[in-house]
Design an enzyme around this catalytic site. Sequence first.
Site, PDB file in Angstrom:
ATOM      1  N   ASP A 181       0.869  -1.173   0.000  1.00  0.00           N
ATOM      2  CA  ASP A 181       0.000   0.000   0.000  1.00  0.00           C
ATOM      3  C   ASP A 181       0.908   1.226   0.000  1.00  0.00           C
ATOM      4  O   ASP A 181       1.592   1.510   0.984  1.00  0.00           O
ATOM      5  CB  ASP A 181      -0.893  -0.017   1.242  1.00  0.00           C
ATOM      6  CG  ASP A 181      -1.811   1.198   1.295  1.00  0.00           C
ATOM      7  OD1 ASP A 181      -1.614   2.154   0.504  1.00  0.00           O
ATOM      8  OD2 ASP A 181      -2.714   1.192   2.144  1.00  0.00           O
ATOM      9  N   TYR A 229      -8.264  15.226  -5.477  1.00  0.00           N
ATOM     10  CA  TYR A 229      -7.540  14.595  -6.599  1.00  0.00           C
ATOM     11  C   TYR A 229      -6.931  15.677  -7.496  1.00  0.00           C
ATOM     12  O   TYR A 229      -5.759  15.594  -7.886  1.00  0.00           O
ATOM     13  CB  TYR A 229      -8.529  13.731  -7.377  1.00  0.00           C
ATOM     14  CG  TYR A 229      -7.997  13.062  -8.626  1.00  0.00           C
ATOM     15  CD1 TYR A 229      -7.284  11.863  -8.557  1.00  0.00           C
ATOM     16  CD2 TYR A 229      -8.247  13.604  -9.892  1.00  0.00           C
ATOM     17  CE1 TYR A 229      -6.825  11.234  -9.721  1.00  0.00           C
ATOM     18  CE2 TYR A 229      -7.788  12.978 -11.052  1.00  0.00           C
ATOM     19  CZ  TYR A 229      -7.076  11.796 -10.961  1.00  0.00           C
ATOM     20  OH  TYR A 229      -6.630  11.175 -12.107  1.00  0.00           O
ATOM     21  N   THR A 266      -6.118  18.702  -6.736  1.00  0.00           N
ATOM     22  CA  THR A 266      -5.011  19.335  -6.009  1.00  0.00           C
ATOM     23  C   THR A 266      -3.755  18.489  -6.117  1.00  0.00           C
ATOM     24  O   THR A 266      -2.650  18.993  -6.373  1.00  0.00           O
ATOM     25  CB  THR A 266      -5.404  19.506  -4.526  1.00  0.00           C
ATOM     26  OG1 THR A 266      -6.584  20.306  -4.456  1.00  0.00           O
ATOM     27  CG2 THR A 266      -4.292  20.167  -3.730  1.00  0.00           C
ATOM     28  N   ILE A 285      -9.261   8.477 -20.443  1.00  0.00           N
ATOM     29  CA  ILE A 285      -8.779   7.167 -20.895  1.00  0.00           C
ATOM     30  C   ILE A 285      -9.812   6.130 -20.460  1.00  0.00           C
ATOM     31  O   ILE A 285     -10.075   5.972 -19.256  1.00  0.00           O
ATOM     32  CB  ILE A 285      -7.393   6.831 -20.295  1.00  0.00           C
ATOM     33  CG1 ILE A 285      -6.418   8.014 -20.476  1.00  0.00           C
ATOM     34  CG2 ILE A 285      -6.864   5.540 -20.900  1.00  0.00           C
ATOM     35  CD1 ILE A 285      -6.183   8.455 -21.907  1.00  0.00           C
TER      36      ILE A 285
END
Length: 256
Positions: free
Chosen positions: A71, A163, A165, A196
């Site tokens: 992680d 996200y 930022t 995408i």
Amino acid sequence: MPATPALFPDLAGRGVLVTGGGSGIGAALTTAFARQGSRVAFIDIAADESRALANHLSADCRHPVHFIEADLSDVAAARNAVNEAAQKLGRLDVLINNAARDDRHDLETVSESYWDDNLAVNLKPLFFVSQAAVPHMKAQGGGAIVNFSSIAFMLNMGELPAYATAKAGILGLTKSLAGKLGPDNIRVNAILPGMIVTERQKRLWLTDESIATMIERQCLKRILVADDLAGPALFLASAASAAMTAQWIIVDGGIL
Ligand SMILES: NC(=O)c1ccc[n+]([C@@H]2O[C@H](COP(=O)([O-])OP(=O)(O)OC[C@H]3O[C@@H](n4cnc5c(N)ncnc54)[C@H](O)[C@@H]3O)[C@@H](O)[C@H]2O)c1
């Protein structure tokens, strides 16, 4: 159809690490480097998908492809994973910082812990994974780092402020690391994908209507797919872009 990636002979035998390389765009990148004859490792949290990809590519390509489960929001785990990758590959020449989570979130309901968790995946690992990779690159005289940003932060998208930022911050990080690492012959560039169409995007966010709307905005009137990012990433990793650093390439079919 996406272009077939060119061959970059200098990438054969190079050590390449892809974060989030087990699915989506990352899987296309892992595959593209493995097919160039690079020695490839990738870090991902999605174990089943990643194991299947590593097994498939290992059977199919010149070198075994190594999946390292970690992680990346855990800095100690991320550092260990980078060192394990360098050890398994025998060298580390290229780092592709690709992992991210583009979860949607509301201005009104984002908590402090949500904000921290979001940036812990979307921004923090790009610094700490690079920090861990750099000594390996320096030891062999240079390297290339390619950071995945997004055009999302330029489109005034209101539904993913954390996200956006992070993705804007990645460009600042790219330029700062490029300035620091240029004297060590380590180049740092970024790629900004447009829309995408991956399986995850289709499952979570995209509809036929939103895809059609985006294609309307693109100069190129087709769906962009994960393989469309392979050529730009290979180029920025290879000596074909040896004089390029602190730059970014937009791969969006011509929206911006
Ligand atoms: N798909 C798009 O339309 C699009 C557009 C712009 C930018 N991008 C960027 O391109 C990159 C790849 O996008 P994608 O659509 O393939 O993303 P994705 O979500 O499909 O895949 C990301 C990968 O990262 C892994 N990952 C996520 N969190 C992790 C963690 N904490 N630790 C380890 N691995 C983790 C996931 O398991 C997955 O394999 C991302 O940086 C994304 O922001 C994508």
